[in-house]
Enzyme design. Structure first.
Site: not given
Ligand code: C5P
Length: 301
Positions: A17, A111, A113, A115-116, A118-119, A153
């Site tokens: 994305k 890839p 880490a 911002g896409l 993938g995971g 995401d």
């Molecule tokens: O939800 P996810 O595990 O992908 O988020 C990774 C980290 O990004 C969270 O631990 C949080 O620190 C940060 N995050 C956030 N606010 C969001 C999404 C992610 O602070 N809306």
């Protein structure tokens, strides 16, 4: 997300994305940030192959299939219980009590880490795929609820539409009808960024922008207007944390593209292109600089 039956296996192509708009509205009591973001699934795919097993064991294997790993390293893709694909399978088993197993094989091209997401996309593919393979009959709403527990995401990929406005932590979905003929070049520098770290360094907007104007121009196919309204509140903290983002942004600024910005928490950056040809040419030029792995994509089907 595309599904194909292949013998006894279900094969899922699951997309990356881009965040075309991302505003941080505030910090929540649970530590997450309140967002308003517009995400588009694009044609850069991981592949997940799911095969029902005779036992109740879930086996998982990941293969690095992308062009990026020689540059980016592969340490960011967990191969065991930490991988979101396995966590999705365990969550489904725990919630539904299903006593079936599966072999899950993941080919990673997107890839990590970057911002896409993938995971997150892989996790959504595992939820949707196992729902079919194990014949669980869970509704889209039920899958989205489970997805939100795996990551902010993950729900987006189950919305059933490639372009979606996501609010809350990312789990409140508003699908948008958008013309699919928008082309992008995505560049991913050699290093990545941790999402949590980027959020730690961001400050919620004092005067938040709203996604409405951006969404309207995108829906009407007004490319120049949309490109001028691209916005990502995470770009400033990410640029402070990683110099490669600034270098790549500087390169995009000098190209004749409609607009550009970073996706999500970075480090991938993208340009909005006027034509498929412009996207392909820009990708070739970017790859030749050695600054980033580059692909030309459009909004996923
Ligand atoms: O939800 P996810 O595990 O992908 O988020 C990774 C980290 O990004 C969270 O631990 C949080 O620190 C940060 N995050 C956030 N606010 C969001 C999404 C992610 O602070 N809306």
């Amino acid at each position: 997300m595309l599904f194909r039956q292949s013998g006894r296996s279900l094969v899922v192509q699951t997309p990356a994305k881009l965040n075309l708009f991302l505003e941080v509205l505030g910090k929540r009591p649970d530590g997450y940030h309140e967002l308003e973001t517009l995400m588009a699934a694009v044609g850069w795919y991981d592949t997940l192959r799911l095969t029902e097993a005779d036992s109740d064991r879930v086996e998982f294997r990941v293969r690095l299939a992308g062009r990026w790993h020689s540059a980016a390293g592969s340490g960011d893709v967990p191969g065991g219980e930490d991988n979101l694909v396995l966590r999705a399978a365990r969550l489904l088993q725990g919630e539904t009590g299903v006593r079936r197993g599966a072999r899950l094989e993941l080919w990673k091209r997107i890839p990590p880490a970057s911002g896409l997401a993938g995971g997150s996309s892989d996790a959504a593919a595992a939820l949707a795929g196992l729902n079919r393979v194990w014949r669980l009959g869970l509704s889209r709403e039920a899958l989205v609820e489970l997805a939100a527990r795996l990551g902010s995401d993950v729900p987006f990929f189950l919305a059933g539409s490639p372009v979606v406005i996501c609010r809350g932590r990312g789990e409140r979905l508003e699908p948008l009808a958008v013309p699919a003929n928008v082309w992008f070049v995505i560049g991913r520098p050699a290093s990545g960024l941790s999402t949590a770290e980027v959020y730690r360094h961001c400050r919620p907007a004092e005067h938040p922008r709203t996604v409405v104007r951006f969404a309207e121009s995108l829906q009407r196919g007004r490319l120049a207007e949309s490109a001028a309204a691209l916005h990502n509140a995470l770009e400033a903290p990410a640029t402070r944390l990683n110099t490669e983002v600034a270098t790549l942004t500087h390169w995009f600024r000098r190209q004749p593209v409609a607009g550009h910005q970073m996706s999500g928490s970075g480090t991938a950056c993208f340009a909005v292109c006027r034509t498929c040809r412009q996207a392909r040419r820009t990708a070739v030029r970017l790859a030749a600089t050695g600054l980033a792995t580059a692909v030309a994509v459009r909004i996923a089907a």
